[in-house]
Scaffold this active site. Structure first.
Site, PDB file in Angstrom:
ATOM      1  N   ASP A  98      48.261  31.695  40.530  1.00  0.00           N
ATOM      2  CA  ASP A  98      48.437  33.075  40.021  1.00  0.00           C
ATOM      3  C   ASP A  98      49.400  33.631  39.166  1.00  0.00           C
ATOM      4  O   ASP A  98      49.756  34.150  37.793  1.00  0.00           O
ATOM      5  CB  ASP A  98      47.626  33.653  40.847  1.00  0.00           C
ATOM      6  CG  ASP A  98      46.983  34.848  40.268  1.00  0.00           C
ATOM      7  OD1 ASP A  98      46.946  35.182  39.635  1.00  0.00           O
ATOM      8  OD2 ASP A  98      47.628  35.999  41.322  1.00  0.00           O
ATOM      9  N   CYS A 162      27.979  42.256  33.053  1.00  0.00           N
ATOM     10  CA  CYS A 162      29.194  43.063  33.047  1.00  0.00           C
ATOM     11  C   CYS A 162      28.861  44.328  33.162  1.00  0.00           C
ATOM     12  O   CYS A 162      28.123  44.956  31.896  1.00  0.00           O
ATOM     13  CB  CYS A 162      30.023  42.185  32.474  1.00  0.00           C
ATOM     14  SG  CYS A 162      31.606  43.337  32.097  1.00  0.00           S
ATOM     15  N   CYS A 211      25.920  33.521  36.594  1.00  0.00           N
ATOM     16  CA  CYS A 211      26.146  32.464  36.467  1.00  0.00           C
ATOM     17  C   CYS A 211      24.867  30.914  36.753  1.00  0.00           C
ATOM     18  O   CYS A 211      25.742  30.578  37.589  1.00  0.00           O
ATOM     19  CB  CYS A 211      27.841  32.329  36.173  1.00  0.00           C
ATOM     20  SG  CYS A 211      27.868  30.379  35.425  1.00  0.00           S
TER      21      CYS A 211
HETATM   22  C1  B12 Z   1      45.973  39.469  34.466  1.00  0.00           C
HETATM   23  C2  B12 Z   1      44.817  38.392  35.035  1.00  0.00           C
HETATM   24  C3  B12 Z   1      43.360  39.023  35.453  1.00  0.00           C
HETATM   25  C4  B12 Z   1      42.956  40.625  34.960  1.00  0.00           C
HETATM   26  C5  B12 Z   1      43.101  40.340  33.845  1.00  0.00           C
HETATM   27  C6  B12 Z   1      41.604  39.079  32.859  1.00  0.00           C
HETATM   28  C7  B12 Z   1      41.486  38.480  31.669  1.00  0.00           C
HETATM   29  N1  B12 Z   1      40.823  37.249  31.589  1.00  0.00           N
HETATM   30  O1  B12 Z   1      42.239  38.652  31.189  1.00  0.00           O
HETATM   31  C8  B12 Z   1      41.842  40.997  35.980  1.00  0.00           C
HETATM   32  C9  B12 Z   1      42.477  41.771  36.990  1.00  0.00           C
HETATM   33  C10 B12 Z   1      41.140  42.086  34.834  1.00  0.00           C
HETATM   34  C11 B12 Z   1      41.878  39.525  36.331  1.00  0.00           C
HETATM   35  C12 B12 Z   1      40.427  39.784  36.936  1.00  0.00           C
HETATM   36  C13 B12 Z   1      39.379  38.187  37.364  1.00  0.00           C
HETATM   37  N2  B12 Z   1      40.568  37.348  37.949  1.00  0.00           N
HETATM   38 CO1  B12 Z   1      42.475  36.836  37.172  1.00  0.00          CO
HETATM   39  N3  B12 Z   1      44.106  36.078  36.461  1.00  0.00           N
HETATM   40  C14 B12 Z   1      44.894  36.871  36.025  1.00  0.00           C
HETATM   41  C15 B12 Z   1      45.969  36.498  35.983  1.00  0.00           C
HETATM   42  C16 B12 Z   1      46.966  36.481  36.481  1.00  0.00           C
HETATM   43  C17 B12 Z   1      46.562  36.133  34.252  1.00  0.00           C
HETATM   44  C18 B12 Z   1      45.356  35.785  33.030  1.00  0.00           C
HETATM   45  C19 B12 Z   1      46.120  35.664  31.754  1.00  0.00           C
HETATM   46  O2  B12 Z   1      46.625  37.171  31.202  1.00  0.00           O
HETATM   47  N4  B12 Z   1      46.504  34.637  30.809  1.00  0.00           N
HETATM   48  C20 B12 Z   1      46.974  35.140  29.576  1.00  0.00           C
HETATM   49  C21 B12 Z   1      45.317  34.369  28.540  1.00  0.00           C
HETATM   50  C22 B12 Z   1      46.823  34.540  27.423  1.00  0.00           C
HETATM   51  O3  B12 Z   1      45.571  33.026  29.063  1.00  0.00           O
HETATM   52  P1  B12 Z   1      44.195  32.910  28.259  1.00  0.00           P
HETATM   53  O4  B12 Z   1      43.722  30.755  28.896  1.00  0.00           O
HETATM   54  O5  B12 Z   1      44.379  32.240  26.833  1.00  0.00           O
HETATM   55  O6  B12 Z   1      42.183  33.544  28.368  1.00  0.00           O
HETATM   56  C23 B12 Z   1      42.879  34.423  29.560  1.00  0.00           C
HETATM   57  C24 B12 Z   1      42.234  36.207  29.499  1.00  0.00           C
HETATM   58  O7  B12 Z   1      42.676  36.458  28.077  1.00  0.00           O
HETATM   59  C25 B12 Z   1      40.260  35.507  29.585  1.00  0.00           C
HETATM   60  N5  B12 Z   1      39.967  35.777  28.250  1.00  0.00           N
HETATM   61  C26 B12 Z   1      40.692  35.456  26.707  1.00  0.00           C
HETATM   62  N6  B12 Z   1      39.395  35.092  25.753  1.00  0.00           N
HETATM   63  C27 B12 Z   1      38.440  35.747  26.345  1.00  0.00           C
HETATM   64  C28 B12 Z   1      36.917  35.655  26.130  1.00  0.00           C
HETATM   65  C29 B12 Z   1      36.192  36.150  26.552  1.00  0.00           C
HETATM   66  C30 B12 Z   1      34.657  36.590  25.918  1.00  0.00           C
HETATM   67  C31 B12 Z   1      36.481  36.603  27.777  1.00  0.00           C
HETATM   68  C32 B12 Z   1      35.707  36.682  29.093  1.00  0.00           C
HETATM   69  C33 B12 Z   1      37.410  36.645  28.807  1.00  0.00           C
HETATM   70  C34 B12 Z   1      39.222  36.437  27.503  1.00  0.00           C
HETATM   71  O8  B12 Z   1      40.033  34.632  30.195  1.00  0.00           O
HETATM   72  C35 B12 Z   1      41.417  33.791  30.500  1.00  0.00           C
HETATM   73  C36 B12 Z   1      41.331  33.685  31.744  1.00  0.00           C
HETATM   74  O9  B12 Z   1      41.625  35.287  32.493  1.00  0.00           O
HETATM   75  C37 B12 Z   1      45.622  34.779  36.222  1.00  0.00           C
HETATM   76  C38 B12 Z   1      46.707  33.713  36.217  1.00  0.00           C
HETATM   77  C39 B12 Z   1      46.999  32.796  35.318  1.00  0.00           C
HETATM   78  N7  B12 Z   1      48.358  32.703  35.132  1.00  0.00           N
HETATM   79  O10 B12 Z   1      46.064  32.717  34.101  1.00  0.00           O
HETATM   80  C40 B12 Z   1      44.104  35.299  36.964  1.00  0.00           C
HETATM   81  C41 B12 Z   1      43.029  34.004  37.072  1.00  0.00           C
HETATM   82  C42 B12 Z   1      42.732  33.578  35.841  1.00  0.00           C
HETATM   83  N8  B12 Z   1      41.937  35.201  37.373  1.00  0.00           N
HETATM   84  C43 B12 Z   1      41.380  34.414  38.377  1.00  0.00           C
HETATM   85  C44 B12 Z   1      40.256  35.738  39.537  1.00  0.00           C
HETATM   86  C45 B12 Z   1      39.642  34.609  39.992  1.00  0.00           C
HETATM   87  C46 B12 Z   1      40.163  37.093  38.657  1.00  0.00           C
HETATM   88  C47 B12 Z   1      38.911  37.420  39.231  1.00  0.00           C
HETATM   89  C48 B12 Z   1      37.727  36.618  39.670  1.00  0.00           C
HETATM   90  C49 B12 Z   1      39.075  37.358  40.590  1.00  0.00           C
HETATM   91  C50 B12 Z   1      37.771  38.386  41.236  1.00  0.00           C
HETATM   92  N9  B12 Z   1      36.217  38.493  41.212  1.00  0.00           N
HETATM   93  O11 B12 Z   1      37.509  39.781  40.604  1.00  0.00           O
HETATM   94  C51 B12 Z   1      38.599  38.143  38.591  1.00  0.00           C
HETATM   95  C52 B12 Z   1      37.481  38.247  36.580  1.00  0.00           C
HETATM   96  C53 B12 Z   1      37.705  38.680  35.560  1.00  0.00           C
HETATM   97  C54 B12 Z   1      37.374  37.934  34.633  1.00  0.00           C
HETATM   98  N10 B12 Z   1      35.950  37.788  33.995  1.00  0.00           N
HETATM   99  O12 B12 Z   1      38.495  37.417  34.156  1.00  0.00           O
HETATM  100  C55 B12 Z   1      41.502  33.117  38.455  1.00  0.00           C
HETATM  101  C56 B12 Z   1      40.192  32.455  38.112  1.00  0.00           C
HETATM  102  C57 B12 Z   1      40.002  31.211  37.961  1.00  0.00           C
HETATM  103  C58 B12 Z   1      39.135  30.121  37.488  1.00  0.00           C
HETATM  104  N11 B12 Z   1      37.973  30.159  38.235  1.00  0.00           N
HETATM  105  O13 B12 Z   1      39.165  30.366  35.953  1.00  0.00           O
HETATM  106  C59 B12 Z   1      42.897  32.766  37.839  1.00  0.00           C
HETATM  107  C60 B12 Z   1      43.451  31.785  37.369  1.00  0.00           C
HETATM  108  C61 B12 Z   1      44.214  33.455  38.923  1.00  0.00           C
HETATM  109  C62 B12 Z   1      43.896  31.858  40.316  1.00  0.00           C
HETATM  110  N12 B12 Z   1      45.019  31.632  40.256  1.00  0.00           N
HETATM  111  O14 B12 Z   1      43.281  31.532  40.521  1.00  0.00           O
HETATM  112  N13 B12 Z   1      42.587  38.850  36.633  1.00  0.00           N
HETATM  113  S1  SF4 Z   2      27.052  29.630  31.105  1.00  0.00           S
HETATM  114 FE1  SF4 Z   2      27.948  31.354  32.532  1.00  0.00          FE
HETATM  115  S2  SF4 Z   2      29.731  31.866  31.942  1.00  0.00           S
HETATM  116 FE2  SF4 Z   2      28.790  30.804  30.194  1.00  0.00          FE
HETATM  117  S3  SF4 Z   2      27.487  32.473  28.779  1.00  0.00           S
HETATM  118 FE3  SF4 Z   2      26.447  31.897  31.168  1.00  0.00          FE
HETATM  119  S4  SF4 Z   2      26.948  32.782  32.688  1.00  0.00           S
HETATM  120 FE4  SF4 Z   2      28.775  33.125  30.896  1.00  0.00          FE
HETATM  121  S1  SF4 Z   3      31.282  41.621  35.625  1.00  0.00           S
HETATM  122 FE1  SF4 Z   3      33.200  40.045  34.799  1.00  0.00          FE
HETATM  123  S2  SF4 Z   3      34.220  40.582  33.361  1.00  0.00           S
HETATM  124 FE2  SF4 Z   3      32.771  42.129  34.307  1.00  0.00          FE
HETATM  125  S3  SF4 Z   3      33.661  43.880  35.453  1.00  0.00           S
HETATM  126 FE3  SF4 Z   3      32.872  42.252  37.309  1.00  0.00          FE
HETATM  127  S4  SF4 Z   3      34.588  40.933  36.951  1.00  0.00           S
HETATM  128 FE4  SF4 Z   3      34.961  41.600  35.343  1.00  0.00          FE
END
Ligand code: B12
Ligand code: SF4
Ligand code: SF4
Length: 268
Positions: A98, A162, A211
């Site tokens: 994380d 969402c 999901c």
């Molecule tokens: C900052 C962060 C958050 C932020 C922003 C999340 C985001 N999606 O940008 C906030 C506080 C909102 C958050 C919320 C949650 N998080 Co968080 N978070 C992180 C963290 C620390 C960094 C993510 C990041 O900035 N990555 C950088 C970019 C460049 O990475 P990426 O792979 O290219 O893409 C990420 C995002 O940009 C995003 N993304 C990219 N493109 C797109 C496009 C669309 C359409 C969407 C929806 C998302 C999306 O999804 C990826 C995962 O975050 C990670 C840990 C880590 N070091 O990765 C945990 C992590 C992703 N989080 C985690 C979790 C569990 C959650 C929550 C489910 C917690 C909860 N139940 O409330 C929610 C889910 C929200 C969601 N739907 O993503 C887990 C996910 C586990 C998994 N099975 O995937 C992680 C991996 C932590 C861990 N070690 O387990 N999180």
């Molecule tokens: S399979 Fe899950 S993550 Fe993919 S679009 Fe449907 S609800 Fe979203």
């Molecule tokens: S449904 Fe998923 S993406 Fe939307 S507010 Fe809740 S955790 Fe964030």
């Protein structure tokens, strides 16, 4: 090279090349711990689903029901690092979870341990998306494991569920409830109303609960998650080891007040 991977007998795991994620590293303090000459990332999933009955009486997100995953996952990773160092004394191994420079969802997809959902989360075939991700970065060159499938079902259910449209063409952190419930300070009335309607005072699971890939998933094999989970709280219970304590007492108390008193300025 192929090596014996610790914890592989009960946790989903995979390996990706460090160079495949190097350009996407997240800027954070932990970045300085990446070993010099890093070559591989061993990625693990730590499933945390406890079975539906465990969540019936609770108003917090599933991930926050057991003790803080940073502590539990951290201990498993430390143990794995210990074993690896013993077997490969000339190499470096650094654990992260994380609070990590590794974009963990991407690393997990590249390692072939799941697909990336449209909700942005990693979804594993057996345990769904209710999995934490942890990894070990090393300068040892390990043969990567490959992904056969990288995309989810694309059914659109997460986007529909969402509450404030955080899931769109990209992801809007400011509109994500999970972010909202962690934010410090006083919340505006719109945000407070969202928390009341969503019924969750910490985190948000909407996009995971709907999901279809989370249907019929297996319960976690990790005993520390199972044993530390509480299905209800009593007055005076310590929250010290819980995932919501790191933001300080004020944030969770504010959210509770919003939920209980229908007014974020009222007393409990
Ligand atoms: C900052 C962060 C958050 C932020 C922003 C999340 C985001 N999606 O940008 C906030 C506080 C909102 C958050 C919320 C949650 N998080 Co968080 N978070 C992180 C963290 C620390 C960094 C993510 C990041 O900035 N990555 C950088 C970019 C460049 O990475 P990426 O792979 O290219 O893409 C990420 C995002 O940009 C995003 N993304 C990219 N493109 C797109 C496009 C669309 C359409 C969407 C929806 C998302 C999306 O999804 C990826 C995962 O975050 C990670 C840990 C880590 N070091 O990765 C945990 C992590 C992703 N989080 C985690 C979790 C569990 C959650 C929550 C489910 C917690 C909860 N139940 O409330 C929610 C889910 C929200 C969601 N739907 O993503 C887990 C996910 C586990 C998994 N099975 O995937 C992680 C991996 C932590 C861990 N070690 O387990 N999180
Ligand atoms: S399979 Fe899950 S993550 Fe993919 S679009 Fe449907 S609800 Fe979203
Ligand atoms: S449904 Fe998923 S993406 Fe939307 S507010 Fe809740 S955790 Fe964030």
């Amino acid at each position: 090279m192929n090596i014996k991977i610790p914890l592989s007998d009960f946790l989903p795991w995979g390996v990706c090349s460090f160079c495949d994620i190097e350009e996407r590293l997240i800027q954070c303090r932990a970045k300085s711990r990446i070993p010099k000459g890093a070559k591989s990332v061993i990625v693990y999933l730590f499933p945390y689903y406890l079975g539906d009955d465990s969540y019936k009486k609770l108003n917090i997100s599933k991930y926050a029901v057991p003790d803080d995953y940073h502590i539990i996952v951290g201990a498993y990773l430390e143990k794995a690092v210990g074993e690896l160092k013993e077997r490969h004394p000339g190499n470096s191994f650094e654990p992260f979870c994380d609070n990590s420079p590794i974009p963990e969802v991407k690393a997990a997809v590249l390692s072939g341990i799941g697909v990336k959902g449209d909700n942005g989360l990693l979804i594993n075939e057996k345990y769904g998306s209710f999995c934490f991700i942890g990894e070990i970065v090393t300068d040892l060159e390990i043969t990567p494991t490959t992904a056969s499938k990288t995309e989810c079902l694309k059914c659109g259910k997460c986007k529909k569920a969402c509450p404030d449209g955080a899931i769109g063409d990209g992801f809007c952190k400011e509109k994500c409830f999970s972010h909202l419930t962690q934010k410090k300070g006083e919340l505006d009335e719109r945000s407070a109303e969202f928390i009341r309607k969503n019924g969750c005072i910490w985190g948000c699971d909407n996009c995971q609960n709907v999901c279809p890939m989370n249907e019929n998933i297996q319960v976690t094999p990790i005993k520390e998650f199972l044993e530390s989970a509480k299905s209800e709280y009593e007055f005076g219970d310590s929250i010290e080891k819980r995932a919501y304590s790191w933001r300080g007492r004020e944030v969770i108390e504010r959210n509770l007040k919003i939920m209980c008193c229908n007014d974020n300025k009222n007393e409990l």
